[in-house]
Scaffold this motif. Structure first.
Motif, mmCIF file in Angstrom:
data_model
loop_
_atom_site.group_PDB
_atom_site.id
_atom_site.type_symbol
_atom_site.label_atom_id
_atom_site.label_comp_id
_atom_site.label_asym_id
_atom_site.label_seq_id
_atom_site.Cartn_x
_atom_site.Cartn_y
_atom_site.Cartn_z
ATOM 1 N N PRO A 310 12.585 63.215 3.037
ATOM 2 C CA PRO A 310 11.564 63.937 3.816
ATOM 3 C C PRO A 310 11.523 65.429 3.530
ATOM 4 O O PRO A 310 10.485 66.060 3.677
ATOM 5 C CB PRO A 310 11.969 63.669 5.268
ATOM 6 C CG PRO A 310 12.782 62.412 5.223
ATOM 7 C CD PRO A 310 13.476 62.435 3.913
ATOM 8 N N ASP A 311 12.644 66.032 3.134
ATOM 9 C CA ASP A 311 12.683 67.474 2.893
ATOM 10 C C ASP A 311 12.191 67.853 1.499
ATOM 11 O O ASP A 311 12.280 69.021 1.103
ATOM 12 C CB ASP A 311 14.094 68.016 3.110
ATOM 13 C CG ASP A 311 15.117 67.374 2.169
ATOM 14 O OD1 ASP A 311 14.716 66.529 1.351
ATOM 15 O OD2 ASP A 311 16.308 67.708 2.279
ATOM 16 N N GLY A 312 11.665 66.889 0.737
ATOM 17 C CA GLY A 312 11.177 67.161 -0.612
ATOM 18 C C GLY A 312 12.195 66.875 -1.689
ATOM 19 O O GLY A 312 11.870 66.933 -2.877
ATOM 20 N N GLY A 313 13.447 66.605 -1.306
ATOM 21 C CA GLY A 313 14.470 66.258 -2.277
ATOM 22 C C GLY A 313 14.358 64.810 -2.711
ATOM 23 O O GLY A 313 13.442 64.081 -2.335
ATOM 24 N N ALA A 314 15.315 64.398 -3.529
ATOM 25 C CA ALA A 314 15.320 63.029 -4.042
ATOM 26 C C ALA A 314 16.750 62.519 -4.073
ATOM 27 O O ALA A 314 17.711 63.286 -4.082
ATOM 28 C CB ALA A 314 14.694 62.969 -5.434
ATOM 29 N N GLN A 359 29.213 65.113 -10.499
ATOM 30 C CA GLN A 359 29.220 66.115 -9.441
ATOM 31 C C GLN A 359 28.718 67.462 -9.953
ATOM 32 O O GLN A 359 27.960 68.161 -9.271
ATOM 33 C CB GLN A 359 30.626 66.272 -8.871
ATOM 34 C CG GLN A 359 30.701 67.238 -7.686
ATOM 35 C CD GLN A 359 32.126 67.469 -7.246
ATOM 36 O OE1 GLN A 359 32.987 67.755 -8.067
ATOM 37 N NE2 GLN A 359 32.385 67.338 -5.952
ATOM 38 N N ALA A 360 29.129 67.837 -11.169
ATOM 39 C CA ALA A 360 28.681 69.110 -11.740
ATOM 40 C C ALA A 360 27.171 69.113 -11.945
ATOM 41 O O ALA A 360 26.496 70.117 -11.680
ATOM 42 C CB ALA A 360 29.404 69.370 -13.057
ATOM 43 N N GLY A 366 21.442 72.093 -7.368
ATOM 44 C CA GLY A 366 21.404 72.507 -5.968
ATOM 45 C C GLY A 366 21.704 71.389 -5.008
ATOM 46 O O GLY A 366 21.473 71.531 -3.796
ATOM 47 N N GLY A 367 22.208 70.264 -5.514
ATOM 48 C CA GLY A 367 22.487 69.117 -4.653
ATOM 49 C C GLY A 367 23.964 68.854 -4.514
ATOM 50 O O GLY A 367 24.790 69.746 -4.660
ATOM 51 N N ASP A 368 24.302 67.602 -4.262
ATOM 52 C CA ASP A 368 25.705 67.249 -4.093
ATOM 53 C C ASP A 368 25.893 65.771 -4.409
ATOM 54 O O ASP A 368 24.927 65.011 -4.529
ATOM 55 C CB ASP A 368 26.182 67.546 -2.657
ATOM 56 C CG ASP A 368 25.286 66.925 -1.613
ATOM 57 O OD1 ASP A 368 25.301 65.681 -1.490
ATOM 58 O OD2 ASP A 368 24.561 67.657 -0.922
ATOM 59 N N LEU A 369 27.155 65.393 -4.536
ATOM 60 C CA LEU A 369 27.541 64.010 -4.826
ATOM 61 C C LEU A 369 28.285 63.457 -3.630
ATOM 62 O O LEU A 369 29.204 64.093 -3.110
ATOM 63 C CB LEU A 369 28.439 63.968 -6.068
ATOM 64 C CG LEU A 369 28.980 62.591 -6.466
ATOM 65 C CD1 LEU A 369 27.859 61.689 -6.947
ATOM 66 C CD2 LEU A 369 30.055 62.736 -7.543
ATOM 67 N N SER A 370 27.876 62.281 -3.173
ATOM 68 C CA SER A 370 28.509 61.654 -2.009
ATOM 69 C C SER A 370 29.156 60.343 -2.447
ATOM 70 O O SER A 370 28.523 59.514 -3.127
ATOM 71 C CB SER A 370 27.463 61.386 -0.915
ATOM 72 O OG SER A 370 28.017 60.638 0.141
ATOM 73 N N LEU A 371 30.419 60.156 -2.060
ATOM 74 C CA LEU A 371 31.178 58.949 -2.390
ATOM 75 C C LEU A 371 31.602 58.265 -1.098
ATOM 76 O O LEU A 371 32.224 58.891 -0.240
ATOM 77 C CB LEU A 371 32.419 59.302 -3.214
ATOM 78 C CG LEU A 371 32.198 60.167 -4.471
ATOM 79 C CD1 LEU A 371 33.535 60.533 -5.091
ATOM 80 C CD2 LEU A 371 31.320 59.447 -5.471
ATOM 81 N N ARG A 386 18.080 68.446 -4.446
ATOM 82 C CA ARG A 386 17.200 69.186 -3.548
ATOM 83 C C ARG A 386 15.979 69.704 -4.278
ATOM 84 O O ARG A 386 15.992 69.872 -5.502
ATOM 85 C CB ARG A 386 17.962 70.351 -2.893
ATOM 86 C CG ARG A 386 18.990 69.891 -1.895
ATOM 87 C CD ARG A 386 19.659 71.062 -1.182
ATOM 88 N NE ARG A 386 20.502 70.612 -0.110
ATOM 89 C CZ ARG A 386 21.744 70.201 -0.232
ATOM 90 N NH1 ARG A 386 22.276 70.186 -1.425
ATOM 91 N NH2 ARG A 386 22.454 69.805 0.808
ATOM 92 N N ALA A 387 14.939 69.976 -3.507
ATOM 93 C CA ALA A 387 13.725 70.530 -4.083
ATOM 94 C C ALA A 387 14.025 71.896 -4.689
ATOM 95 O O ALA A 387 14.992 72.562 -4.323
ATOM 96 C CB ALA A 387 12.629 70.643 -3.030
ATOM 97 N N ALA A 388 13.171 72.351 -5.611
ATOM 98 C CA ALA A 388 13.435 73.592 -6.351
ATOM 99 C C ALA A 388 13.613 74.774 -5.425
ATOM 100 O O ALA A 388 14.527 75.579 -5.566
ATOM 101 C CB ALA A 388 12.319 73.841 -7.361
#
Length: 392
Positions: A310-314, A359-360, A366-371, A386-388
């Motif tokens: 919803p925030d424009g990210g993917a 993760q890098a 601008g995002g993150d990795l979730s495990l 995240r969006a630009a």
């Protein structure tokens, strides 16, 4: 910590309170001292008066009028005492003022040193930190100011971060040396054997040596990728793309590898538009596919999903039914060369840099990795991009 910080006063407020208290204390001490000395001086003057003048003085203080002779005697003696009495009062006022100022200065220095003591402790700890001892910590003293408490917390957090970075660097150096030693030893032994005539120079021997070279090249390339990530130069070619299309293309190419590992591929690829580097996205997804083929083959199935947020990210989500992650999941993506099974060799376990690279790449976007581990067994890996505008 929150309660202590809420009770702590700002440094400006505390300084203003200390100054106000010192001023009030100085004025109060001067007033009490001058009043006491004036009363003492008045008693001395009364004792020095003749009996008639002293009696007249008492009558005047009682509000009664003495006789003319006694009043005249009183006035004559008081006139003689005015100049010396005023001089004594002035000297007493000056002396009492200096004493009160000295006492307030001593108290002020004590309070100032008490306020500054945590800063001195921090300065000493910073010197220890600069010398390379990252285990140093500073305890926040009770009653300190809000700014000092915040500075102590920030310093301790910085020291903890530096200590963790040092541990990771030490581990990385050891891991790099370990990973490079084996293929180099094999190459050296094989080439030396060929030169000594122990091994024939045929295609099989050369093919085995080439595999070692390819393994070295892959480790070096993965280390280069991580170095680019540290220098914030990993993502250079952003473009508007649909993650579903990028992932679908990569899954089609990876399907033989997954089927060879006994994994049935399931997909739910919803359109998810994002500004990203397609090469790095493919690299991240391929690393997840390779990890799944090595570690989760026992689960028999692998599911890949893309989703617009919803925030424009993917979001890219990979789910399997393998053994899942260990309890200390922070070590999985943080520590380079991590492998799910310490006994895995390089041939079956890859370089161990896969999740670190994923993760890098996520962080570079601008995002993150979730495990996470799935209920009923298996692992779930999510790459959140995240969006630009949000990423910047």
């Amino acid at each position: 910590m929150t309660t202590r910080r809420a009770r702590a006063l700002p440094l400006a407020t505390l300084t203003a309170i200390v100054i106000a208290i010192m001023l009030l204390l100085s004025v109060g001490m001067a007033y009490v001292g001058v009043t006491w000395y004036s009363a003492h001086l008045e008693e001395d003057n009364n004792r020095s008066l003749p009996p008639e003048a002293a009696a007249a003085y008492r009558l005047v203080n009682e509000g009664r009028v003495p006789d003319e002779t006694a009043l005249r005697t009183l006035v004559e003696h008081l006139d003689a005492l005015v100049a010396p009495t005023d001089f004594k009062v002035q000297i007493a006022t000056l002396a009492i003022g200096l004493v009160s100022a000295l006492v307030c200065a001593i108290i002020g220095v004590y309070l100032a040193r008490r306020i500054a003591r945590p800063l001195e402790t921090l300065s000493g700890a910073a010197e220890v930190l600069r010398s390379g001892d990252f285990s140093v910590r500073v305890a926040a003293s009770p009653g300190t100011t809000r700014e000092v408490s915040s500075l102590v917390e920030t310093f301790n957090a910085l020291a903890t971060s530096l200590e963790q970075m040092e541990e990771r660097l030490r581990f990385s150096n050891m891991a790099v040396a370990h990973e490079l030693r084996t293929p180099l030893t094999v190459l050296q032994g094989g080439l030396q054997g060929i030169l000594d005539g122990v091994f024939p120079m045929d295609r099989k021997v050369l093919g085995d040596l080439l595999l070692q070279v390819e393994g070295l090249a892959r480790i070096i390339e993965d280390l280069r990728t991580l170095s680019l990530a540290i220098g914030q130069k990993l993502v250079m070619q952003r473009q508007d793309l649909d993650l579903a299309e990028v992932v679908e293309t990569l899954l089609s190419a990876s399907r033989p590898m997954l089927e060879a590992g006994g994994l049935a591929l399931e997909t739910s690829l919803r359109p998810a538009r994002i500004s990203a580097d397609p090469t790095r996205i493919r690299q991240a997804v391929l690393a997840l596919m390779e990890n799944a083929a090595r570690y989760a083959a026992s689960g028999g199935s692998l599911r890949c999903e893309t989703e617009q947020l919803p925030d424009g990210g993917a979001l890219i989500r990979v789910l399997d039914r393998g053994p899942g992650f260990p309890e200390d999941m922070d070590a999985v993506a943080v520590n380079p060369f991590w492998r799910g099974d310490a006994s895995r060799s390089r041939a079956t376990g890859g370089t161990g840099l896969g999740l670190s690279i994923v993760q890098a790449i996520a962080t570079a976007h601008g995002g993150d990795l979730s495990l996470r581990n799935r209920p009923g067994g298996g692992a779930m890996v999510e790459i959140h991009l995240r969006a630009a505008g949000e990423a910047s």
